[in-house]
Design an enzyme around this catalytic site. Structure first.
Site, short mmCIF file in Angstrom:
data_model
loop_
_atom_site.label_atom_id
_atom_site.label_comp_id
_atom_site.label_asym_id
_atom_site.label_seq_id
_atom_site.Cartn_x
_atom_site.Cartn_y
_atom_site.Cartn_z
N GLY A 29 0.85 -1.20 0.00
CA GLY A 29 0.00 0.00 0.00
C GLY A 29 0.88 1.24 0.00
N GLY A 32 -0.07 4.89 -0.98
CA GLY A 32 -1.16 5.50 -0.20
C GLY A 32 -0.68 6.59 0.75
CG LEU A 34 0.14 4.74 7.20
CD1 LEU A 34 -0.49 5.55 8.32
CD2 LEU A 34 -0.06 3.26 7.48
NE ARG A 63 -5.13 -2.28 -5.34
CZ ARG A 63 -6.10 -2.51 -4.47
NH1 ARG A 63 -6.80 -3.61 -4.56
NH2 ARG A 63 -6.38 -1.66 -3.52
CE LYS A 170 -7.70 2.87 15.01
NZ LYS A 170 -7.78 4.08 14.22
CG ASP A 199 -3.24 1.97 20.02
OD1 ASP A 199 -2.98 3.18 20.00
OD2 ASP A 199 -4.31 1.53 20.47
CG HIS A 200 -1.15 6.70 16.23
ND1 HIS A 200 -2.46 6.42 16.01
CD2 HIS A 200 -1.09 8.03 16.50
CE1 HIS A 200 -3.16 7.53 16.13
NE2 HIS A 200 -2.36 8.53 16.42
CE LYS A 204 -1.13 10.39 19.94
NZ LYS A 204 -0.85 11.44 18.97
CG HIS A 262 -6.11 5.44 19.66
ND1 HIS A 262 -5.17 4.55 19.19
CD2 HIS A 262 -6.58 6.09 18.56
CE1 HIS A 262 -5.09 4.67 17.87
NE2 HIS A 262 -5.94 5.58 17.46
C1 BG6 Z 1 -6.53 7.49 14.36
C2 BG6 Z 1 -7.99 7.57 14.03
O1 BG6 Z 1 -6.18 6.22 14.85
O2 BG6 Z 1 -6.20 8.48 15.33
C3 BG6 Z 1 -8.37 8.96 13.57
O3 BG6 Z 1 -8.28 6.63 13.02
C4 BG6 Z 1 -7.93 10.00 14.58
O4 BG6 Z 1 -9.77 9.05 13.36
C5 BG6 Z 1 -6.46 9.81 14.92
O5 BG6 Z 1 -8.15 11.29 14.02
C6 BG6 Z 1 -6.04 10.74 16.05
O6 BG6 Z 1 -4.67 10.64 16.22
P1 BG6 Z 1 -3.84 11.83 16.88
O7 BG6 Z 1 -2.45 11.30 16.91
O8 BG6 Z 1 -4.02 13.02 15.97
O9 BG6 Z 1 -4.44 12.07 18.22
#
Ligand code: BG6
Length: 515
Positions: A29, A32, A34, A63, A170, A199-200, A204, A262
């Site tokens: 991907g 894209g 990301l 693709r 996710k 899970d980003h 943080k 999150h």
């Molecule tokens: C993502 C969600 O995981 O986190 C989004 O899919 C959301 O909808 C985003 O806007 C928020 O991330 P952050 O880092 O800006 O708080």
């Protein structure tokens, strides 16, 4: 290096950052959003900080037909405005390659295997491969099966010393059954130790700091329990709407998009028992134990609900008029998707029994704000009652996750002067002021950890499943429209029913501040 504030004592030995081993990253991907918005800028930062090995390359896969040169040009825009010197920029981009094909065609994986072998030789990669799924979730099983069938799930024959890793973005499933199905599918080809579920929020800095704050100090942990804590509020408020992602968001909603992952991750870090060591499994074991202790959530029953949903209508955010959710491009006219979830949870264990945890997350709110706010109990008896101060405010500790990352502790103190006059003061610190630098992007840390093979900040299979199980009843009731979908104008602080949820307990949501 930014100058460190004189009040900070650095434990140098604890600050060492480990450089990634030689590594080939394959991104599915790759053309894209990301890749351009998060993955490449984060790799660039690692590269600028000399945390990438000389033996690093990224092989994009998608693709769309693109040559290596066209792929580099496509990514180059993402580097604009980041102050990269031309020579460095060129060297960095020269490590990017591209292979196109159809994800369900075995020929693509044969081509990838050949390309990986060639690039490993060119760049001297001897240690790790990372396969990053940045494709829509519907394609995860296809890609994973093909990786397995092509033997790309195993240590490469040509001297790569560590098993390849699979990074999964996710959403990880959309309920308990689909998450389990996906875990099983992945498990056919990859061992759990090879799987890195992102899970980003866990990347943080300030979320990670919850662990340091709690477990690297002696003074907080003794009061971190039901004897001293009145309640806790967790907030993830966003001022943005669904942006260009309505197609995905409308099938997801705030519960799946933010709450299941999150929000619950932040809750576990704030409430779990102390792990015995800073070891991935020790930490992840405690998190799962905590998730298992959350009391089943009452939804839409006769006696009230502990979880409520709402969606935004047209309103004003950041000084401009914005449309309501149903008028966003890509949202179905009969959509029942929530953009705000408010809940009251309880953790049924020795430490937290009957302490309410109020959680809220929503889009198009007055302001972006993420925080964990712990309100302590009031003093048992006010000796100042005789001078009119019977109702002493409670101490509050605010872990500010974003923006204005920092920590604030409020307490009462005497105001100077002859009279017995008490004010609430705040002792606070702010990361960027103190450390003189912006916190690194979450993906930076996560990508580096993945290359290093450190899964601490990634979600383990059982945690994902337990969190979906916790929400199973809610998802079911909401799907059957057994609970109302409330509304709030964009730019609001909250919605009336969410206010009533907390007011019924004699408490108030903390203000988000103005837009
Ligand atoms: C993502 C969600 O995981 O986190 C989004 O899919 C959301 O909808 C985003 O806007 C928020 O991330 P952050 O880092 O800006 O708080």
């Amino acid at each position: 290096m930014p100058e460190i504030h004189p009040s900070i004592r650095e434990f140098d030995i604890l600050c060492a950052e480990t450089r990634a081993p030689s590594c080939g990253v394959v991104v599915f991907g790759a053309s894209g959003d990301l890749t351009r918005r998060k993955i490449v800028p984060s790799l660039l930062r690692l590269y600028q900080r000399d945390l990438l090995h000389e033996g690093f390359y990224l092989l994009g896969c998608g693709r769309q037909e693109l040559s290596d040169v066209a792929f580099r040009e496509h990514l180059a825009e993402a580097l604009d405005g980041r102050g990269v010197e031309p020579a460095l920029r060129e060297d960095f981009l020269s490590r990017f390659y591209y292979t196109s094909g159809s994800y369900d065609d075995p020929a693509l994986y044969a081509a990838l295997a050949a390309r990986i072998e060639e690039l490993d030789r060119t760049h001297g990669v001897q240690e790790a491969h990372v396969f990053y799924l940045a494709v829509p979730p519907g394609l995860y099983p296809t890609v994973v099966d093909h990786l397995g069938e092509a033997g790309l799930n195993r240590v490469a024959g040509h001297d790569c010393s560590r098993p390849p890793r699979l990074v999964v973005e996710k959403p990880f499933g959309r309920d308990q059954a689909t998450a389990e199905e996906l875990n099983n599918r992945i498990g056919r080809h990859f061992a759990e130790s090879q799987v890195y579920r992102i899970d980003h929020y866990l990347g943080k800095e300030t979320v990670q700091n919850i662990l340091m704050f709690r477990f690297a100090n002696t003074i907080f942990e003794p009061v971190w329990n039901r004897n001293f804590v009145d309640h806790v509020q967790l907030t993830i408020a966003e001022s943005v709407g669904v942006e260009h992602r309505a197609g995905y968001y409308d099938t997801s909603g705030a519960l799946r998009d933010m709450f299941q992952n999150h929000m619950l991750q932040m809750l576990t870090l704030a409430t779990m028992e102390p792990p015995a060591s800073f070891d991935a499994e020790a930490i992840r074991d405690e998190k799962v134990k905590l998730l298992r202790s959350i009391r089943p959530i009452r939804v839409g029953d006769l006696w009230g609900s502990d979880i409520l949903r709402a969606r935004y209508t047209a309103g004003r955010v950041d000084g401009r008029d914005v449309p309501g959710y149903l008028d966003e491009r890509g949202v179905q006219p009969d959509s029942q998707t929530e953009t705000f979830v408010a809940a009251r949870l309880f953790v049924d264990n020795w430490r937290w029994k009957d302490v309410p945890f109020y959680l809220r997350t929503g889009k198009r709110l007055a302001r972006k704000l993420t925080e964990v706010a712990i309100t302590f109990k009031q003093v048992p008896h006010s000796m100042f009652a005789s001078v009119g101060l019977a109702d002493m405010p409670a101490n509050q500790l605010i872990l500010k996750i974003q923006p204005d990352e920092g920590i604030a502790l409020s307490f009462q103190a005497k105001r100077p002067g002859a009279k017995t006059c008490i004010s609430t003061l705040t002792m606070s610190f702010n990361y960027s002021e103190l450390f003189g630098t912006e916190a690194p992007e979450a993906y930076e840390r996560l990508l580096l950890d993945c290359m290093l093979g450190d899964p601490t900040l990634f979600s383990r299979q059982d945690a994902v499943q337990v969190s979906w199980a916790l929400l199973a009843g809610v998802l079911e009731a909401w799907a059957k429209a057994e609970a109302p979908l409330h509304e709030y104008p964009a730019g609001s602080q909250s919605f009336a029913e969410a206010d009533r949820l907390i007011q019924a307990d004699g408490r108030l949501w903390r203000p988000l501040g103005d837009s």
